[in-house]
Design a protein around this motif. Structure first.
Motif, PDB file in Angstrom:
ATOM      1  N   SER A   1       3.710  14.066   7.146  1.00 64.19           N
ATOM      2  CA  SER A   1       4.128  14.943   6.062  1.00 64.19           C
ATOM      3  C   SER A   1       3.107  16.055   5.846  1.00 64.19           C
ATOM      4  O   SER A   1       1.897  15.824   5.897  1.00 64.19           O
ATOM      5  N   LYS A   2       3.604  17.249   5.559  1.00 63.65           N
ATOM      6  CA  LYS A   2       2.697  18.362   5.263  1.00 63.65           C
ATOM      7  C   LYS A   2       2.014  18.176   3.917  1.00 63.65           C
ATOM      8  O   LYS A   2       1.035  18.854   3.616  1.00 63.65           O
ATOM      9  N   TYR A   3       2.532  17.261   3.110  1.00 66.31           N
ATOM     10  CA  TYR A   3       1.959  17.009   1.799  1.00 66.31           C
ATOM     11  C   TYR A   3       0.940  15.865   1.799  1.00 66.31           C
ATOM     12  O   TYR A   3       0.453  15.472   0.730  1.00 66.31           O
ATOM     13  N   ALA A   4       0.624  15.333   2.975  1.00 68.20           N
ATOM     14  CA  ALA A   4      -0.319  14.217   3.051  1.00 68.20           C
ATOM     15  C   ALA A   4      -1.081  14.299   4.367  1.00 68.20           C
ATOM     16  O   ALA A   4      -0.538  13.987   5.436  1.00 68.20           O
ATOM     17  N   GLU A   5      -2.321  14.719   4.290  1.00 68.73           N
ATOM     18  CA  GLU A   5      -3.135  14.932   5.492  1.00 68.73           C
ATOM     19  C   GLU A   5      -3.322  13.628   6.267  1.00 68.73           C
ATOM     20  O   GLU A   5      -3.587  12.581   5.693  1.00 68.73           O
ATOM     21  N   ASN A   6      -3.158  13.727   7.577  1.00 61.93           N
ATOM     22  CA  ASN A   6      -3.330  12.578   8.485  1.00 61.93           C
ATOM     23  C   ASN A   6      -2.416  11.412   8.128  1.00 61.93           C
ATOM     24  O   ASN A   6      -2.736  10.253   8.391  1.00 61.93           O
ATOM     25  N   SER A   7      -1.272  11.717   7.539  1.00 65.81           N
ATOM     26  CA  SER A   7      -0.348  10.659   7.138  1.00 65.81           C
ATOM     27  C   SER A   7       0.569  10.263   8.286  1.00 65.81           C
ATOM     28  O   SER A   7       0.709  10.975   9.288  1.00 65.81           O
ATOM     29  N   ASP A   8       1.196   9.116   8.116  1.00 63.55           N
ATOM     30  CA  ASP A   8       2.174   8.620   9.071  1.00 63.55           C
ATOM     31  C   ASP A   8       3.240   7.877   8.259  1.00 63.55           C
ATOM     32  O   ASP A   8       2.978   6.774   7.760  1.00 63.55           O
ATOM     33  N   ILE A   9       4.409   8.482   8.113  1.00 64.26           N
ATOM     34  CA  ILE A   9       5.433   7.859   7.275  1.00 64.26           C
ATOM     35  C   ILE A   9       5.923   6.534   7.855  1.00 64.26           C
ATOM     36  O   ILE A   9       6.599   5.768   7.164  1.00 64.26           O
ATOM     37  N   ARG A  10       5.544   6.228   9.085  1.00 66.88           N
ATOM     38  CA  ARG A  10       5.954   4.976   9.730  1.00 66.88           C
ATOM     39  C   ARG A  10       5.072   3.797   9.329  1.00 66.88           C
ATOM     40  O   ARG A  10       5.446   2.647   9.532  1.00 66.88           O
ATOM     41  N   THR A  11       3.895   4.097   8.767  1.00 68.44           N
ATOM     42  CA  THR A  11       2.945   3.028   8.439  1.00 68.44           C
ATOM     43  C   THR A  11       2.375   3.118   7.035  1.00 68.44           C
ATOM     44  O   THR A  11       1.670   2.197   6.599  1.00 68.44           O
ATOM     45  N   ASP A  12       2.658   4.190   6.301  1.00 65.54           N
ATOM     46  CA  ASP A  12       1.984   4.467   5.033  1.00 65.54           C
ATOM     47  C   ASP A  12       2.803   4.105   3.797  1.00 65.54           C
ATOM     48  O   ASP A  12       2.512   4.561   2.692  1.00 65.54           O
ATOM     49  N   ILE A  13       3.833   3.286   3.965  1.00 66.07           N
ATOM     50  CA  ILE A  13       4.646   2.778   2.864  1.00 66.07           C
ATOM     51  C   ILE A  13       4.527   1.258   2.859  1.00 66.07           C
ATOM     52  O   ILE A  13       4.535   0.641   3.930  1.00 66.07           O
ATOM     53  N   PRO A  14       4.388   0.612   1.699  1.00 66.61           N
ATOM     54  CA  PRO A  14       4.120  -0.834   1.671  1.00 66.61           C
ATOM     55  C   PRO A  14       5.182  -1.707   2.335  1.00 66.61           C
ATOM     56  O   PRO A  14       4.858  -2.728   2.938  1.00 66.61           O
ATOM     57  N   LEU A  15       6.459  -1.320   2.212  1.00 69.43           N
ATOM     58  CA  LEU A  15       7.514  -2.145   2.798  1.00 69.43           C
ATOM     59  C   LEU A  15       8.706  -1.268   3.157  1.00 69.43           C
ATOM     60  O   LEU A  15       9.111  -0.406   2.372  1.00 69.43           O
ATOM     61  N   TYR A  16       9.258  -1.502   4.357  1.00 66.90           N
ATOM     62  CA  TYR A  16      10.414  -0.753   4.847  1.00 66.90           C
ATOM     63  C   TYR A  16      11.593  -1.697   5.027  1.00 66.90           C
ATOM     64  O   TYR A  16      11.427  -2.899   5.260  1.00 66.90           O
ATOM     65  N   HIS A  17      12.794  -1.114   4.962  1.00 65.33           N
ATOM     66  CA  HIS A  17      14.015  -1.837   5.290  1.00 65.33           C
ATOM     67  C   HIS A  17      14.652  -1.211   6.527  1.00 65.33           C
ATOM     68  O   HIS A  17      14.669   0.022   6.673  1.00 65.33           O
ATOM     69  N   VAL A  18      15.167  -2.050   7.395  1.00 67.11           N
ATOM     70  CA  VAL A  18      15.852  -1.611   8.607  1.00 67.11           C
ATOM     71  C   VAL A  18      17.318  -2.023   8.492  1.00 67.11           C
ATOM     72  O   VAL A  18      17.622  -3.195   8.247  1.00 67.11           O
ATOM     73  N   TYR A  19      18.212  -1.049   8.654  1.00 69.67           N
ATOM     74  CA  TYR A  19      19.647  -1.315   8.533  1.00 69.67           C
ATOM     75  C   TYR A  19      20.371  -0.968   9.820  1.00 69.67           C
ATOM     76  O   TYR A  19      20.037   0.009  10.496  1.00 69.67           O
TER      77      TYR A  19
END
Length: 288
Positions: free
Chosen positions: A96-114
């Motif tokens: 994200s351009k709003y979070a330096e060195n971020s990775d939306i694939r690993t930076d959220i506590p829990l994901y759901h896969v559908y």
């Protein structure tokens, strides 16, 4: 209404709330977003983000195959109250351009896969199931304006009790776009009667984070049969002298995507947000 399957998905949320219970009022609340994202990506923080990094913008996440991205973007444009876009990442991108060195694939506590509208897995990271054709949508979250409510001396009981906010399916219909349609989901906060107008005024300043409430008062008027039984999150009670206030919720785009039975979709788990480096004050100054 959204299918029973969708409600059951969130009823079965098994997030471990004990991980930050001791530190919630101190370190976890005041840490920098970059520190929180690091804690999340290494598996230390695995619970909701309500009340954490209070001065920074938080976002919901919806990830869809590119072939569905235009219809979904159109849906968000037609339903800005429940689906305010913060950022759209191009296919395959995950920073994200709003979070330096971020990775939306690993930076959220829990994901759901559908798959085909069914929950098939819950993961602490989704980099191993990532695909280059996936388009990511970061959508505004009401957790962002909570810090401003607190600064305005408006009590938020779910934060005081270290719980997730209560969320409900409603009879308020969204405007259809392509395969995407369905009812709005709302979050509820009990607010002292004398502070209802103040809470409305404060949240109106955050249009990209759902803005002003969509309903105030009787939950039955928006199709909620039992306020004590949220479809997602935790009920914290409504005391004498308090009024339930309802804001459009970022679970709405998840719910309509599930209703459409998209073959493959990744999302955050409700209450487990992506925390950016974008300060609330910077957000409030944008466009002035």
């Amino acid at each position: 209404m959204i299918t029973d399957n969708v409600a059951q998905i969130y009823d079965k949320m098994d997030i471990n709330l004990q991980i930050i219970k001791i530190s919630f009022k101190g370190e976890a609340v005041s840490m920098l977003p970059s520190e929180l994202r690091k804690s999340i990506s290494c598996g230390k923080h695995q619970t909701h983000t309500s009340g954490i990094c209070q001065d920074y913008v938080q976002a919901n996440l919806v990830v869809l195959p590119k072939e569905y991205a235009f219809d979904f973007l159109l849906f968000t444009t037609r339903n800005p109250k429940s689906c305010p876009i913060v950022e759209v990442l191009e296919a395959g991108q995950f920073q994200s351009k709003y979070a330096e060195n971020s990775d939306i694939r690993t930076d959220i506590p829990l994901y759901h896969v559908y798959e085909d509208g069914q929950l098939v897995d819950k993961k602490q990271r989704i980099d191993e199931v990532w695909r280059d054709d996936l388009v990511s949508f970061l959508i505004g979250c009401s957790f962002t304006f909570e810090s401003q409510l607190i600064k305005g001396d408006i009590p938020l009981r779910h934060i005081e009790e270290n719980k997730n906010v209560a969320m409900y399916n409603t009879n308020i219909q969204t405007e259809k776009a392509g395969v995407f349609e369905g009812p709005m989901v709302v979050s509820m906060r009990p607010i002292p009667d004398s502070l209802v107008q103040k809470a409305t005024d404060i949240t109106t300043l955050f249009p990209k984070m759902h803005g002003a409430p969509v309903h105030i008062g009787n939950p039955a008027e928006i199709g909620i049969p039992d306020i004590t039984k949220p479809d997602y999150g935790d009920f914290v009670g409504i005391r004498e002298g308090e009024t339930p206030m309802f804001w459009a919720c970022g679970v709405t785009p998840q719910a309509v995507a599930l209703h459409a039975k998209i073959p493959y979709m990744l999302t955050h788990s409700p209450g487990c947000m992506f925390v950016t480096d974008w300060k609330n004050e910077e957000y409030l100054q944008e466009g002035k």
